[in-house]
Design an enzyme around this catalytic site. Structure first.
Site, PDB file in Angstrom:
ATOM      1  N   LYS A 117     -11.103  -1.217  -3.172  1.00  0.00           N
ATOM      2  CA  LYS A 117     -11.111  -2.684  -3.048  1.00  0.00           C
ATOM      3  C   LYS A 117     -11.517  -3.397  -3.657  1.00  0.00           C
ATOM      4  O   LYS A 117     -12.362  -4.884  -4.703  1.00  0.00           O
ATOM      5  CB  LYS A 117     -11.347  -3.287  -1.714  1.00  0.00           C
ATOM      6  CG  LYS A 117     -10.551  -2.900  -0.886  1.00  0.00           C
ATOM      7  CD  LYS A 117     -10.588  -3.477   0.723  1.00  0.00           C
ATOM      8  CE  LYS A 117      -9.675  -3.029   0.958  1.00  0.00           C
ATOM      9  NZ  LYS A 117      -9.680  -4.143   2.927  1.00  0.00           N
ATOM     10  N   LYS A 199       0.125   2.036  -1.785  1.00  0.00           N
ATOM     11  CA  LYS A 199      -0.071   2.244  -0.347  1.00  0.00           C
ATOM     12  C   LYS A 199       0.018   0.138   0.169  1.00  0.00           C
ATOM     13  O   LYS A 199      -0.343  -0.632  -0.857  1.00  0.00           O
ATOM     14  CB  LYS A 199      -1.339   2.379   0.436  1.00  0.00           C
ATOM     15  CG  LYS A 199      -1.234   1.732   2.134  1.00  0.00           C
ATOM     16  CD  LYS A 199      -3.127   2.067   2.425  1.00  0.00           C
ATOM     17  CE  LYS A 199      -4.093   0.333   2.686  1.00  0.00           C
ATOM     18  NZ  LYS A 199      -4.004   0.539   3.753  1.00  0.00           N
ATOM     19  N   LYS A 202      -1.195  -5.519   3.324  1.00  0.00           N
ATOM     20  CA  LYS A 202      -0.932  -7.264   4.000  1.00  0.00           C
ATOM     21  C   LYS A 202      -2.120  -7.869   3.023  1.00  0.00           C
ATOM     22  O   LYS A 202      -1.501  -9.159   3.912  1.00  0.00           O
ATOM     23  CB  LYS A 202      -1.514  -7.161   6.125  1.00  0.00           C
ATOM     24  CG  LYS A 202      -2.897  -6.610   5.960  1.00  0.00           C
ATOM     25  CD  LYS A 202      -3.635  -7.052   7.361  1.00  0.00           C
ATOM     26  CE  LYS A 202      -4.328  -5.751   8.465  1.00  0.00           C
ATOM     27  NZ  LYS A 202      -5.271  -5.604   7.746  1.00  0.00           N
TER      28      LYS A 202
HETATM   29  P1  ATP Z   1      -5.742  -5.296   4.254  1.00  0.00           P
HETATM   30  O1  ATP Z   1      -5.259  -4.897   3.171  1.00  0.00           O
HETATM   31  O2  ATP Z   1      -6.552  -5.706   4.568  1.00  0.00           O
HETATM   32  O3  ATP Z   1      -6.632  -3.930   3.934  1.00  0.00           O
HETATM   33  P2  ATP Z   1      -4.351  -3.106   5.434  1.00  0.00           P
HETATM   34  O4  ATP Z   1      -2.925  -3.103   5.719  1.00  0.00           O
HETATM   35  O5  ATP Z   1      -5.239  -2.139   4.193  1.00  0.00           O
HETATM   36  O6  ATP Z   1      -5.255  -4.035   5.624  1.00  0.00           O
HETATM   37  P3  ATP Z   1      -5.514  -1.924   8.356  1.00  0.00           P
HETATM   38  O7  ATP Z   1      -6.404  -2.953   8.801  1.00  0.00           O
HETATM   39  O8  ATP Z   1      -6.997  -1.535   7.054  1.00  0.00           O
HETATM   40  O9  ATP Z   1      -4.982  -2.302   7.242  1.00  0.00           O
HETATM   41  O10 ATP Z   1      -5.530  -1.151   8.903  1.00  0.00           O
HETATM   42  C1  ATP Z   1      -5.424  -0.901  10.221  1.00  0.00           C
HETATM   43  C2  ATP Z   1      -4.594   0.862  10.419  1.00  0.00           C
HETATM   44  O11 ATP Z   1      -3.213   0.541   9.547  1.00  0.00           O
HETATM   45  C3  ATP Z   1      -4.918   2.063  10.669  1.00  0.00           C
HETATM   46  O12 ATP Z   1      -5.385   2.876  11.124  1.00  0.00           O
HETATM   47  C4  ATP Z   1      -4.877   2.270   9.269  1.00  0.00           C
HETATM   48  O13 ATP Z   1      -5.051   3.102   8.315  1.00  0.00           O
HETATM   49  C5  ATP Z   1      -3.409   2.295   8.846  1.00  0.00           C
HETATM   50  N1  ATP Z   1      -2.030   1.673   7.637  1.00  0.00           N
HETATM   51  C6  ATP Z   1      -2.587   0.483   6.973  1.00  0.00           C
HETATM   52  N2  ATP Z   1      -1.609   0.625   6.084  1.00  0.00           N
HETATM   53  C7  ATP Z   1      -1.158   1.199   6.057  1.00  0.00           C
HETATM   54  C8  ATP Z   1      -0.050   1.399   5.567  1.00  0.00           C
HETATM   55  N3  ATP Z   1       0.796   1.685   4.390  1.00  0.00           N
HETATM   56  N4  ATP Z   1       1.385   3.512   5.495  1.00  0.00           N
HETATM   57  C9  ATP Z   1       0.088   4.210   7.635  1.00  0.00           C
HETATM   58  N5  ATP Z   1      -0.551   2.756   8.070  1.00  0.00           N
HETATM   59  C10 ATP Z   1      -1.109   1.961   7.785  1.00  0.00           C
END
Ligand code: ATP
Ligand code: LTN
Length: 334
Positions: A117, A199, A202
Site C-alpha cells: 500500500k 490480488k 476493491k
Molecule cells: P482494500 O482493497 O481496500 O485493501 P480488500 O478488498 O483487500 O480491501 P479487506 O476489507 O481488506 O478487502 O478484506 C476483507 C476480507 O476479505 C479479509 O479477510 C481479506 O483477507 C479478504 N480478501 C480480500 N481480498 C481477497 C481476495 N482477493 N481473495 C480472498 N480473500 C480476500
C-alpha cells in the site's frame, strides 16, 4: 466442564473502502456464514481501518451502511451475530494505542500489506497505514477471540496479532486469548481479472474485480474480458497460467470441488466455456444475496437500529477487556 460450556468467540472485519468483491466473498464473507452457527460471532465494519487510505466522506458513509446490509444479506442473522461498526465502539482505538506500545517497528516494517500500500499511495504513507496491524490486533484481542476467518492475504497480520498477545501474556499472565486464524485451504486468494498475478482488491480499477452487487450482464462482461494466456489448454497451474487458474479457483470455490477437478471437467473445451461456467456459477451464488440486499436497503432505519443495538452490546464486552488491560498494566484505577 458442563455440556453448557460457553461457546467460543469468532471475530472478523471487512473495510468499507469500496464495493465488496468476489474475493472478499469467497475468501471471507461466505466462511463467516458457514462458521456463524458454531461460534459467538462479531462481524465488524472496520471503518477506522479504511481511513488509512483517503476516503471520500459521502462514499465512506454509503459504503458503511451498504456493508452492514451485505453482512445480513449474505446470511448472517443480526439477532444472533453482533454486526456493528468499529468507530461506534471507542475501545478499539483505545486498545490499539496500548498495543502500539507493545509492537515493534521492525515487525510493522515487515508487513507486506504496508509495503504494497505504501508503494501504491506514495503521496500518503501515513502513520496509520504503518500501525494498521495494531488496530487489527486490538479488534481481535478486545473480545478474547478464539477464531478469525480471513483470506490468505491477512495471514501475516494474524501471526503478528498472535505474537503481540503471546508477548503481553508473558508480561501479564492471562491477559488475552491467543486467536487462531481460519483461512480456506483453496481459493483463499482470488486474483484480479485484469492482472491475475495481483490480488483482487476493491480499491483497484472496476474491471479488475467482480463486485458482489454487480448485475448479471456486468459479471458476464467482466469475465469475458478477463485476462488468460495465449495457449488453449484448461489446466490448473497458478505459476504459469495465473488467469486460467484464477477462473478455475473461483469456479471450484463455488462448486465445492478442487480447481484440478474443475479443470478435468472442462477438459478439451475452450477458454470461452470456462469463462461462461465461471460467470454462471457466480451469478447463481450472488443473485439471492443481491435480492435480499435490495430489500434490506429499502429500510435503512432497520439497519441503523441493528448497528446501534449491536454497538452497545459490543461496547459492553469491549469494556470488560479494556478495564482488565488497564488494570494489569498499572494504569491508575479510580
Ligand atoms: P482494500 O482493497 O481496500 O485493501 P480488500 O478488498 O483487500 O480491501 P479487506 O476489507 O481488506 O478487502 O478484506 C476483507 C476480507 O476479505 C479479509 O479477510 C481479506 O483477507 C479478504 N480478501 C480480500 N481480498 C481477497 C481476495 N482477493 N481473495 C480472498 N480473500 C480476500
Ligand atoms: N485487515 C483486514 C480487515 C480487518 C480484520 C480485522 C479482519 C480489520 N480488522 C480483524 C479480521 C479481524 C483486511 O482484510 N485488510
Amino acid at each position: 466442564m458442563e455440556a453448557s460450556e460457553a461457546r467460543k468467540t469468532l471475530f472478523s472485519g471487512i473495510q468499507p473502502s469500496g464495493s465488496i468483491t468476489l474475493g472478499n466473498y469467497i475468501g471471507a464473507l461466505r466462511n463467516f456464514v458457514l462458521l456463524s452457527e458454531q461460534y459467538d460471532c462479531l462481524f465488524c465494519v472496520v471503518d477506522l481501518h479504511a481511513l488509512t487510505v483517503r476516503q471520500d466522506p459521502a462514499a465512506l458513509r454509503r459504503n458503511t451502511l451498504s456493508l452492514a446490509a451485505l453482512y445480513i444479506a449474505a446470511g448472517l442473522d443480526p439477532e444472533k451475530n453482533l454486526i456493528y461498526c468499529q468507530s461506534h465502539v471507542p475501545e478499539h482505538a483505545e486498545l490499539a494505542w496500548i498495543l502500539n506500545c507493545f509492537t515493534y517497528m521492525g515487525e510493522l516494517s515487515r508487513m507486506t500489506q504496508f509495503k504494497d500500500k505504501s508503494a501504491r499511495h506514495q503521496d500518503n504513507i501515513n502513520a496509520g497505514l504503518f500501525t494498521y496491524p495494531s488496530l487489527m490486533a486490538a479488534d481481535i484481542l478486545l473480545y478474547q477471540t478464539h477464531l478469525v476467518p480471513v483470506g490468505a492475504d491477512q495471514k501475516q497480520h494474524l501471526e503478528l496479532t498472535r505474537d503481540i498477545a503471546t508477548r503481553m501474556n508473558g508480561l501479564y499472565p492471562g491477559l488475552f486469548v491467543v486467536p487462531e486464524p481460519y483461512i480456506p485451504k483453496t481459493s483463499a486468494r482470488i486474483m484480479s481479472l485484469s492482472e491475475p498475478t495481483r490480488k483482487m482488491s476493491k480499491s483497484d480499477a472496476e474491471d479488475s474485480y467482480i463486485a458482489v452487487l454487480d448485475p448479471p450482464d456486468v459479471i458476464r462482461r467482466k469475465f469475458r474480458r478477463a485476462v488468460t494466456d495465449s495457449e488453449t489448454e484448461i489446466r490448473f497451474d497458478p505459476e504459469n497460467k495465473p488467469g486460467v487458474s484464477n477462473l478455475l479457483s473461483i469456479l471450484a470455490a463455488l462448486d465445492a470441488i478442487t480447481p484440478e477437478e474443475e479443470a478435468a471437467k472442462l477438459q478439451g473445451l475452450q477458454y470461452g466455456a470456462l469463462k461462461e461456467a465461471a460467470s454462471e456459477a457466480v451469478i447463481a451464488a450472488l443473485s439471492p444475496i443481491q435480492e435480499r440486499y435490495q430489500a434490506l436497503m429499502g429500510d435503512k432505519q432497520y439497519i441503523q437500529d441493528i448497528l446501534k443495538a449491536n454497538a452497545e452490546r459490543a461496547h459492553y464486552l469491549a469494556q470488560k477487556t479494556l478495564r482488565k488491560v488497564y488494570k494489569k498494566l498499572g494504569l491508575y484505577q479510580l
